[in-house]
Design a protein around this motif. Sequence first.
Motif, PDB file in Angstrom:
ATOM      1  N   GLN A  15      33.995  36.156  28.410  1.00  0.00           N
ATOM      2  CA  GLN A  15      33.218  34.750  28.273  1.00  0.00           C
ATOM      3  C   GLN A  15      34.315  33.748  28.545  1.00  0.00           C
ATOM      4  OE1 GLN A  15      31.436  34.801  24.297  1.00  0.00           O
ATOM      5  NE2 GLN A  15      30.669  36.804  24.665  1.00  0.00           N
ATOM      6  N   LEU A  16      35.401  33.933  28.043  1.00  0.00           N
ATOM      7  CA  LEU A  16      36.464  32.863  28.106  1.00  0.00           C
ATOM      8  C   LEU A  16      36.808  32.650  29.649  1.00  0.00           C
ATOM      9  CD1 LEU A  16      39.048  33.533  25.354  1.00  0.00           C
ATOM     10  CD2 LEU A  16      37.545  31.503  25.409  1.00  0.00           C
ATOM     11  N   LEU A  17      36.840  33.511  30.571  1.00  0.00           N
ATOM     12  CA  LEU A  17      37.268  33.507  31.998  1.00  0.00           C
ATOM     13  C   LEU A  17      36.210  33.517  32.709  1.00  0.00           C
ATOM     14  CD1 LEU A  17      39.815  36.565  31.734  1.00  0.00           C
ATOM     15  CD2 LEU A  17      40.279  34.104  31.825  1.00  0.00           C
ATOM     16  N   ASP A  18      34.857  33.616  32.338  1.00  0.00           N
ATOM     17  CA  ASP A  18      33.544  33.471  32.928  1.00  0.00           C
ATOM     18  C   ASP A  18      33.534  34.481  34.231  1.00  0.00           C
ATOM     19  OD1 ASP A  18      30.897  32.818  33.500  1.00  0.00           O
ATOM     20  OD2 ASP A  18      31.760  30.926  34.918  1.00  0.00           O
ATOM     21  N   ARG A  19      33.789  35.751  33.819  1.00  0.00           N
ATOM     22  CA  ARG A  19      34.021  36.700  34.991  1.00  0.00           C
ATOM     23  C   ARG A  19      33.812  38.267  34.259  1.00  0.00           C
ATOM     24  NH1 ARG A  19      37.592  36.688  38.647  1.00  0.00           N
ATOM     25  NH2 ARG A  19      38.021  34.551  38.673  1.00  0.00           N
ATOM     26  N   PRO A  20      33.254  39.107  35.092  1.00  0.00           N
ATOM     27  CA  PRO A  20      33.201  40.271  34.503  1.00  0.00           C
ATOM     28  C   PRO A  20      34.643  41.017  34.357  1.00  0.00           C
ATOM     29  CG  PRO A  20      32.608  40.553  36.628  1.00  0.00           C
ATOM     30  CD  PRO A  20      33.017  39.035  36.445  1.00  0.00           C
ATOM     31  N   ILE A  21      34.622  41.650  33.332  1.00  0.00           N
ATOM     32  CA  ILE A  21      35.732  42.768  32.958  1.00  0.00           C
ATOM     33  C   ILE A  21      35.081  44.044  32.659  1.00  0.00           C
ATOM     34  CG2 ILE A  21      37.830  43.251  31.514  1.00  0.00           C
ATOM     35  CD1 ILE A  21      37.634  40.429  30.855  1.00  0.00           C
ATOM     36  N   THR A  22      35.370  44.983  33.147  1.00  0.00           N
ATOM     37  CA  THR A  22      34.807  46.573  33.082  1.00  0.00           C
ATOM     38  C   THR A  22      35.686  47.268  32.467  1.00  0.00           C
ATOM     39  OG1 THR A  22      35.421  47.139  35.369  1.00  0.00           O
ATOM     40  CG2 THR A  22      33.217  46.176  34.998  1.00  0.00           C
ATOM     41  N   SER A  23      35.193  48.198  31.575  1.00  0.00           N
ATOM     42  CA  SER A  23      35.939  49.361  30.829  1.00  0.00           C
ATOM     43  C   SER A  23      35.563  50.608  31.190  1.00  0.00           C
ATOM     44  CB  SER A  23      36.145  49.171  29.430  1.00  0.00           C
ATOM     45  OG  SER A  23      36.637  49.976  28.617  1.00  0.00           O
ATOM     46  N   SER A  24      36.272  51.535  31.646  1.00  0.00           N
ATOM     47  CA  SER A  24      36.051  52.943  32.011  1.00  0.00           C
ATOM     48  C   SER A  24      36.751  53.915  31.772  1.00  0.00           C
ATOM     49  CB  SER A  24      35.841  53.035  33.535  1.00  0.00           C
ATOM     50  OG  SER A  24      35.355  54.240  33.986  1.00  0.00           O
ATOM     51  N   GLY A  25      36.641  54.767  30.559  1.00  0.00           N
ATOM     52  CA  GLY A  25      37.870  55.742  30.468  1.00  0.00           C
ATOM     53  C   GLY A  25      38.985  54.902  29.722  1.00  0.00           C
ATOM     54  N   ASP A  26      40.226  55.185  30.337  1.00  0.00           N
ATOM     55  CA  ASP A  26      41.424  54.658  29.974  1.00  0.00           C
ATOM     56  C   ASP A  26      41.762  53.487  30.754  1.00  0.00           C
ATOM     57  OD1 ASP A  26      42.107  56.158  31.985  1.00  0.00           O
ATOM     58  OD2 ASP A  26      43.651  57.143  30.904  1.00  0.00           O
ATOM     59  N   THR A  27      40.806  52.693  31.583  1.00  0.00           N
ATOM     60  CA  THR A  27      41.021  51.774  32.526  1.00  0.00           C
ATOM     61  C   THR A  27      40.237  50.571  32.068  1.00  0.00           C
ATOM     62  OG1 THR A  27      41.724  53.243  34.113  1.00  0.00           O
ATOM     63  CG2 THR A  27      41.058  50.923  34.770  1.00  0.00           C
ATOM     64  N   VAL A  28      40.860  49.177  32.055  1.00  0.00           N
ATOM     65  CA  VAL A  28      40.373  48.122  31.874  1.00  0.00           C
ATOM     66  C   VAL A  28      40.451  47.321  33.184  1.00  0.00           C
ATOM     67  CG1 VAL A  28      40.124  45.852  30.568  1.00  0.00           C
ATOM     68  CG2 VAL A  28      40.428  47.846  29.465  1.00  0.00           C
ATOM     69  N   PHE A  29      39.277  46.784  33.855  1.00  0.00           N
ATOM     70  CA  PHE A  29      39.549  46.131  34.964  1.00  0.00           C
ATOM     71  C   PHE A  29      39.046  44.683  35.020  1.00  0.00           C
ATOM     72  CE2 PHE A  29      38.254  45.234  39.484  1.00  0.00           C
ATOM     73  CZ  PHE A  29      39.446  45.399  40.234  1.00  0.00           C
ATOM     74  N   PHE A  30      39.906  43.678  35.502  1.00  0.00           N
ATOM     75  CA  PHE A  30      39.464  42.374  35.476  1.00  0.00           C
ATOM     76  C   PHE A  30      39.146  42.121  36.766  1.00  0.00           C
ATOM     77  CE2 PHE A  30      42.020  42.407  31.866  1.00  0.00           C
ATOM     78  CZ  PHE A  30      41.658  41.338  30.787  1.00  0.00           C
ATOM     79  N   GLU A  31      37.744  41.707  37.048  1.00  0.00           N
ATOM     80  CA  GLU A  31      37.406  41.694  38.566  1.00  0.00           C
ATOM     81  C   GLU A  31      37.192  40.006  38.872  1.00  0.00           C
ATOM     82  OE1 GLU A  31      33.262  43.231  38.688  1.00  0.00           O
ATOM     83  OE2 GLU A  31      33.768  45.050  37.494  1.00  0.00           O
TER      84      GLU A  31
END
Length: 245
Positions: A229-245
């Motif tokens: 919400q702060l960055l206004d961009r999607p952040i995905t989480s899958s297993g043991d990885t977090v990805f800032f798109e």
Amino acid sequence: TSASNRPLHLRPRPKKWLAVAATVALLLSAGLGWTYLGNSADYHTDYAARDAITLDDGPVIDLQANSKLYVTDWTPEKRIIRLEGEAFFTVAPDADRPFIVKAGAAEVTVLGTRFNVLNRNETPTVALEEGSVSLQSTSTKSTLRPGDIVTVTKAGDILQKTDTDLGYHTSWRKGRWVLDKTPLSELAPRITANFGVEVHFKNNDIASKQLSGSLPADELSELINTLSQLLDRPITSSGDTVFFE
């Protein structure tokens, strides 16, 4: 989660501990006073789990997630603890029985104080909130005053940090991370250490973005939602990885 081997001097603080196993041994003999039978304990926290320890003579230790605490020497003359990870210490002065925290190349002797120690990758950072501590490294010695934040290098050099405040180093005890123009690239290792996930950025522009304010620090999903919400961009989480798109 907490675990111990033979802690003869530690006890859980009510309502704070998630799990504790402890065995206490004390030898009393006429004319000899008392002696501890064994002098080591191992406490640890899992990812996304904070804990607290109260020692039988008063010191209180708040243990951050993914951290380990070893009591290496506990006698009537001295108390020595080794830390791997992060912890906040509240210790009353006792000139006759020094309380010492070992972390990487740093040795912190407590003079009656409240302070935070972060020891990951063997480059500990000490942040003093109240009182005084004596900091000894392999090459130098320094006495910290309230508000001081220093890092000890692997070579033993003591470096004063001026780019962060105490809130950044102590707010985790209340389940928050207080940031002040903190780049996401600097926040990423904290996320990894506390939640056991890898953090990846789509590009360097995202990694260099700075944040100020307070973030939730106990639940990964809540943290990700807030950052998104702060960055206004999607952040995905899958297993043991977090990805800032």
